[in-house]
Design an enzyme around this catalytic site. Structure first.
Site, PDB file in Angstrom:
ATOM      1  N   ASP A 202     -33.574  43.313 -70.383  1.00 26.83           N
ATOM      2  CA  ASP A 202     -33.457  42.390 -71.519  1.00 26.83           C
ATOM      3  C   ASP A 202     -32.823  41.099 -71.007  1.00 26.83           C
ATOM      4  OD1 ASP A 202     -32.976  41.368 -74.312  1.00 26.83           O
ATOM      5  OD2 ASP A 202     -33.596  43.396 -74.822  1.00 26.83           O
ATOM      6  N   HIS A 225     -35.030  38.991 -69.261  1.00 27.45           N
ATOM      7  CA  HIS A 225     -35.600  38.057 -70.232  1.00 27.45           C
ATOM      8  C   HIS A 225     -34.939  36.687 -70.168  1.00 27.45           C
ATOM      9  CE1 HIS A 225     -37.165  41.570 -72.962  1.00 27.45           C
ATOM     10  NE2 HIS A 225     -37.634  41.609 -71.722  1.00 27.45           N
TER      11      HIS A 225
END
Length: 370
Positions: A202, A225
């Site tokens: 993430d 991310h």
């Protein structure tokens, strides 16, 4: 007896901790904390080499401590139970609450989160998982040289804190692990993240509401991310994010580079005075992005238009390669357009060639979005 003001050291093994990774050592760690907390002197908690099982949530509470200078020196590894279900319904594994002047040097946290990731990736009904390390409502925090491995959920959370420095942090989780943000900062001020390497499934660093005066420097991110301000705007009444700087960062094969994201619903929140500079991208899917129509797919997307106002954001000296033709994507809200967006020295190429990326600037006013 130590002279007044001299450091006093509490060794967790001397207090009953077993460095075999099998015997729960929580009581010894809490005993060391209680002694350090009640000491009028500078206090050090020593964790020698070895593996120490912390089998459930452990909380170090600073309210009422006499010492305002407690240092953990960790040469070993703290390990979670092999059965992810023991911790997965808890919010946190290791948490510091209401502390002042806590420092952590070195050490490893091994949360053994891979079993929970597999459960989530299978589509089964799984618990959310525990954050590995959280500081809440604390001030004057230093974490240096800590490694966090395989967190069930977030690796580190800074919540409601002031004057925090994280340096030399190493965070590792599989690129397919859900919700394993590296460092999440929310409702906090004067936070620095320095010279750290983060690879997760993430956001490498995520910034939540109420965060001000943040400085990130020397960050290496990937997989993951990217560095994200947001998601913001989930609540109608929400504090803004202001004065955020990312100064020197490298992104390798990440989904995003530098991102601002907000929910498509009404909110009083805002983002302003942000600087992203001296950034290098290698094969990043969305190098520069503002997404004011964010929805993570788990909820009915409201489609009400983002209420978050984004203003005065500068992108300076950002270069490298994009995995997509659209390398700069500003998808702002038509009711509250982004304003004061400035690009200087942005030089992104598509793939391995020399073709410049495309720019898209939707609902942007002022600045230089070309």
């Amino acid at each position: 007896m130590a002279a007044p003001g001299a450091p006093t050291t509490y060794n967790v093994v001397s207090l009953g901790a077993e460095p075999n990774g099998l015997t729960d050592s929580s009581k010894a760690f809490l005993k060391a904390w209680a002694l350090a907390c009640s000491s009028p002197d500078i206090a050090t908690i020593s964790v020698p080499k070895g593996r120490y099982l912390i089998s459930s949530t452990i909380s170090f509470v600073g309210d009422g401590c006499e010492s305002s200078d407690i240092t953990f020196r960790i040469d070993g590894t703290l390990v979670a139970p092999s059965n992810y279900g023991v911790l997965a319904k808890s919010y946190n594994w290791i948490v510091f609450k209401q502390t002042n002047g806590v420092s952590i040097y070195g050490g490893n946290l091994d949360a053994k989160g891979s079993g929970l990731w597999a459960c989530k990736n299978s589509g089964d009904n799984c618990p959310s998982g525990a954050t590995s390390l959280q500081f809440s409502n604390s001030k004057n925090v230093l974490v240096s040289g800590l490694t966090s491995l395989n967190s069930q959920m977030f690796h580190m959370v800074i919540l409601g804190c002031n004057n925090v420095k994280l340096q030399g942090i190493r965070i590792t989780a599989d690129g397919n692990s859900q919700n394993t943000d590296g460092i999440h900062i929310s409702q906090s001020s004067d936070v620095k993240v320095m010279n750290s390497k983060i690879g997760t499934g993430d956001d490498c660093i995520s910034i939540g509401p109420g965060s001000t005066n943040l400085w990130m420097e020397g960050i290496v991110c990937g997989p993951g991310h990217g560095i994200s301000i947001g998601s913001l705007g989930r609540e109608l009444n929400e504090d803004g994010v202001q004065n955020v700087t990312v100064n020197t960062a490298t992104f390798v094969g990440t989904q995003n580079g530098v991102r601002i994201k907000s929910w498509e619903k009404q909110s009083s929140g805002f983002v302003k005075d942000v600087l992203f500079q001296h950034v290098t991208m290698f094969n990043v899917l969305n190098p520069i992005i503002i997404d004011q129509h964010y929805c993570n797919g788990k909820y009915n997307c409201p489609r009400l238009g983002s209420g978050i106002k984004v203003s005065d954001v500068t992108y300076n000296d950002i270069h490298g390669t994009s995995a997509s033709e659209l390398g700069v994507n500003f998808d702002c809200n038509k009711n509250k357009p982004c304003s004061g967006i400035t690009l200087k020295g942005v030089d992104m190429k598509f793939g391995s060639g020399k073709t410049p990326v495309k720019f898209e600037c939707l609902n942007v006013v002022g600045g230089s979005c070309i």
